[in-house]
Design an enzyme around this catalytic site. Sequence first.
Site, PDB file in Angstrom:
ATOM      1  N   ASP A  24      -1.266  -0.888   3.267  1.00 16.09           N
ATOM      2  CA  ASP A  24      -0.887  -0.762   1.864  1.00 16.09           C
ATOM      3  C   ASP A  24       0.074   0.419   1.677  1.00 16.09           C
ATOM      4  OD1 ASP A  24      -1.441  -1.672  -0.988  1.00 16.09           O
ATOM      5  OD2 ASP A  24      -1.768   0.491  -1.118  1.00 16.09           O
ATOM      6  N   TYR A  29       4.655   6.736  -2.698  1.00 17.18           N
ATOM      7  CA  TYR A  29       3.909   7.649  -1.824  1.00 17.18           C
ATOM      8  C   TYR A  29       4.838   8.476  -0.936  1.00 17.18           C
ATOM      9  CZ  TYR A  29       0.194   4.336  -3.143  1.00 17.18           C
ATOM     10  OH  TYR A  29      -0.658   3.518  -3.830  1.00 17.18           O
ATOM     11  N   LYS A  58       5.288  -1.424  -2.810  1.00 14.47           N
ATOM     12  CA  LYS A  58       5.267  -1.525  -4.277  1.00 14.47           C
ATOM     13  C   LYS A  58       6.566  -0.995  -4.879  1.00 14.47           C
ATOM     14  CE  LYS A  58       0.344  -0.467  -4.018  1.00 14.47           C
ATOM     15  NZ  LYS A  58       0.194   0.648  -3.068  1.00 14.47           N
ATOM     16  N   HIS A  91       4.308  -1.834  -9.143  1.00 15.78           N
ATOM     17  CA  HIS A  91       3.268  -0.786  -9.082  1.00 15.78           C
ATOM     18  C   HIS A  91       2.500  -0.651 -10.401  1.00 15.78           C
ATOM     19  CE1 HIS A  91       2.323   2.974  -6.490  1.00 15.78           C
ATOM     20  NE2 HIS A  91       1.300   2.739  -7.293  1.00 15.78           N
TER      21      HIS A  91
HETATM   22  N1  LIG Z   1      -1.851   0.574  -6.975  1.00 15.32           N
HETATM   23  C1  LIG Z   1      -2.167   1.775  -7.367  1.00 15.32           C
HETATM   24  O1  LIG Z   1      -1.800   2.208  -8.463  1.00 15.32           O
HETATM   25  C2  LIG Z   1      -3.003   2.662  -6.472  1.00 15.32           C
HETATM   26  C3  LIG Z   1      -3.569   3.841  -6.997  1.00 15.32           C
HETATM   27  C4  LIG Z   1      -4.363   4.630  -6.127  1.00 15.32           C
HETATM   28  C5  LIG Z   1      -4.540   4.245  -4.808  1.00 15.32           C
HETATM   29  N2  LIG Z   1      -3.956   3.103  -4.328  1.00 15.32           N
HETATM   30  C6  LIG Z   1      -4.125   2.665  -2.913  1.00 15.32           C
HETATM   31  O2  LIG Z   1      -5.492   2.648  -2.588  1.00 15.32           O
HETATM   32  C7  LIG Z   1      -5.743   3.427  -1.411  1.00 15.32           C
HETATM   33  C8  LIG Z   1      -7.120   4.036  -1.516  1.00 15.32           C
HETATM   34  O3  LIG Z   1      -7.327   4.710  -2.721  1.00 15.32           O
HETATM   35  P1  LIG Z   1      -7.604   6.281  -2.860  1.00 15.32           P
HETATM   36  O4  LIG Z   1      -6.977   7.028  -1.754  1.00 15.32           O
HETATM   37  O5  LIG Z   1      -7.264   6.634  -4.274  1.00 15.32           O
HETATM   38  O6  LIG Z   1      -9.162   6.442  -2.791  1.00 15.32           O
HETATM   39  P2  LIG Z   1     -10.389   6.088  -1.835  1.00 15.32           P
HETATM   40  O7  LIG Z   1     -10.002   5.147  -0.745  1.00 15.32           O
HETATM   41  O8  LIG Z   1     -11.482   5.737  -2.784  1.00 15.32           O
HETATM   42  O9  LIG Z   1     -10.754   7.499  -1.237  1.00 15.32           O
HETATM   43  C9  LIG Z   1     -10.021   8.122  -0.219  1.00 15.32           C
HETATM   44  C10 LIG Z   1     -10.744   9.425   0.103  1.00 15.32           C
HETATM   45  O10 LIG Z   1     -12.021   9.139   0.694  1.00 15.32           O
HETATM   46  C11 LIG Z   1     -12.183   9.867   1.893  1.00 15.32           C
HETATM   47  N3  LIG Z   1     -12.890   8.978   2.835  1.00 15.32           N
HETATM   48  C12 LIG Z   1     -12.399   7.908   3.491  1.00 15.32           C
HETATM   49  N4  LIG Z   1     -13.326   7.332   4.251  1.00 15.32           N
HETATM   50  C13 LIG Z   1     -14.453   8.069   4.104  1.00 15.32           C
HETATM   51  C14 LIG Z   1     -15.760   7.957   4.650  1.00 15.32           C
HETATM   52  N5  LIG Z   1     -16.083   6.996   5.510  1.00 15.32           N
HETATM   53  N6  LIG Z   1     -16.686   8.898   4.289  1.00 15.32           N
HETATM   54  C15 LIG Z   1     -16.362   9.880   3.402  1.00 15.32           C
HETATM   55  N7  LIG Z   1     -15.133  10.017   2.840  1.00 15.32           N
HETATM   56  C16 LIG Z   1     -14.194   9.122   3.183  1.00 15.32           C
HETATM   57  C17 LIG Z   1     -10.767  10.176   2.357  1.00 15.32           C
HETATM   58  O11 LIG Z   1     -10.740  11.365   3.091  1.00 15.32           O
HETATM   59  P3  LIG Z   1      -9.844  11.587   4.437  1.00 15.32           P
HETATM   60  O12 LIG Z   1      -8.553  10.849   4.246  1.00 15.32           O
HETATM   61  O13 LIG Z   1      -9.690  13.056   4.483  1.00 15.32           O
HETATM   62  O14 LIG Z   1     -10.659  11.025   5.574  1.00 15.32           O
HETATM   63  C18 LIG Z   1      -9.999  10.334   1.055  1.00 15.32           C
HETATM   64  O15 LIG Z   1     -10.128  11.636   0.549  1.00 15.32           O
HETATM   65  C19 LIG Z   1      -4.572   4.436  -1.392  1.00 15.32           C
HETATM   66  O16 LIG Z   1      -4.289   4.916  -0.114  1.00 15.32           O
HETATM   67  C20 LIG Z   1      -3.429   3.565  -1.921  1.00 15.32           C
HETATM   68  O17 LIG Z   1      -2.890   2.811  -0.859  1.00 15.32           O
HETATM   69  C21 LIG Z   1      -3.204   2.298  -5.147  1.00 15.32           C
END
Ligand SMILES: NC(=O)c1ccc[n+]([C@@H]2O[C@H](COP(=O)([O-])OP(=O)(O)OC[C@H]3O[C@@H](n4cnc5c(N)ncnc54)[C@H](OP(=O)(O)O)[C@@H]3O)[C@@H](O)[C@H]2O)c1
Length: 297
Positions: A24, A29, A58, A91
């Site tokens: 993704d 980003y 996106k 996006h």
């Molecule tokens: N379309 C949109 O508007 C939009 C908005 C937000 C996000 N996104 C996409 O969604 C993806 C994920 O969302 P997100 O980054 O907001 O949040 P998320 O996946 O809910 O959380 C990521 C966080 O969780 C930690 N983590 C990962 N695996 C873990 C585990 N097994 N145990 C404990 N902590 C863990 C990571 O830390 P570490 O990395 O330090 O391991 C990071 O800080 C993004 O990368 C992006 O591609 C899209």
Amino acid sequence: MESPPGAVQEAVEVALDAGYRHVDCAYFYQNEAEIGAALQKKLREGRLKRDELYVVSKLWNSFHAPQDVKPASLESLTMLKLDYLDLYLMHSPMGFPNINGELMPQKDGLLLQSDVDYVDTWRAMEKLVDEGLVKSVGVSNFNVSQLERLLSVCRIKPAANQVELHPYLTQPELVEYCKAKGIVLIAYSPFGCPALPFPSGENSPVPLLENPTVNEIAQKHGKTSAQVLIRFHIQRGIATIPKSITPARIVENAEVYDFHLTRKEIQTLEGLDCNTRFIKWNLLGMETHQHFPFSDK
Ligand SMILES: NC(=O)c1ccc[n+]([C@@H]2O[C@H](COP(=O)([O-])OP(=O)(O)OC[C@H]3O[C@@H](n4cnc5c(N)ncnc54)[C@H](OP(=O)(O)O)[C@@H]3O)[C@@H](O)[C@H]2O)c1
């Protein structure tokens, strides 16, 4: 994948080695070049073929004007070192004016808004499919009314809607609508984005990964809370894109196919819904945008 520069290439390589195939990405980003380097390396090694990957990017809000759509897609393709994307998402429904490509164009501390209609942006995205630059097109952060409007005029149906989803924000109406229309849901922030400052206040829930109910279900299955939160989406028929730059967690987050949550456990997790949105789109005046998606359904 949204991560600090430098860490991304290694994370993508680890993920591909661990069996991940859905990558993704997003122009916003600002790390597509690093991802491109990782993809190129793995493709060159010959252990992976392009058609085994599912690469998503996106179109950022500043490039909603129809004439900006193709150049923006080509820029992402160039950085990702790919000939085509598997899925290209708008996006968000909210357009910004394109001022020298600025990501967050502002005046007096407020984001500038353009009046480009996302339907016109969509028509330009449909042409990318005709030209073979993308295999499919979709949206992100669209609400039910906006999807309904798009569906009523589109030539190519949105393949997917990527939105924030987790037990604190289950969005049953949107989920039901997308399922009925054959639009794949992709859940972002499945762990409630623990990297962001947690909303504080009397009625704030505990961070999702620390929620005792989630922890209890995880213990029962001998899995981690993160694995339960991923499994929650899989069993609701929703794709999800957990993010990590930590190799051990990347592997952990893929080990979710050896257990099943019971129907009751899914219902218990759904019962944690407190309408908490972690990703803040209502910043710098964005909530006044005519296409702001979160004040409606
Ligand atoms: N379309 C949109 O508007 C939009 C908005 C937000 C996000 N996104 C996409 O969604 C993806 C994920 O969302 P997100 O980054 O907001 O949040 P998320 O996946 O809910 O959380 C990521 C966080 O969780 C930690 N983590 C990962 N695996 C873990 C585990 N097994 N145990 C404990 N902590 C863990 C990571 O830390 P570490 O990395 O330090 O391991 C990071 O800080 C993004 O990368 C992006 O591609 C899209």
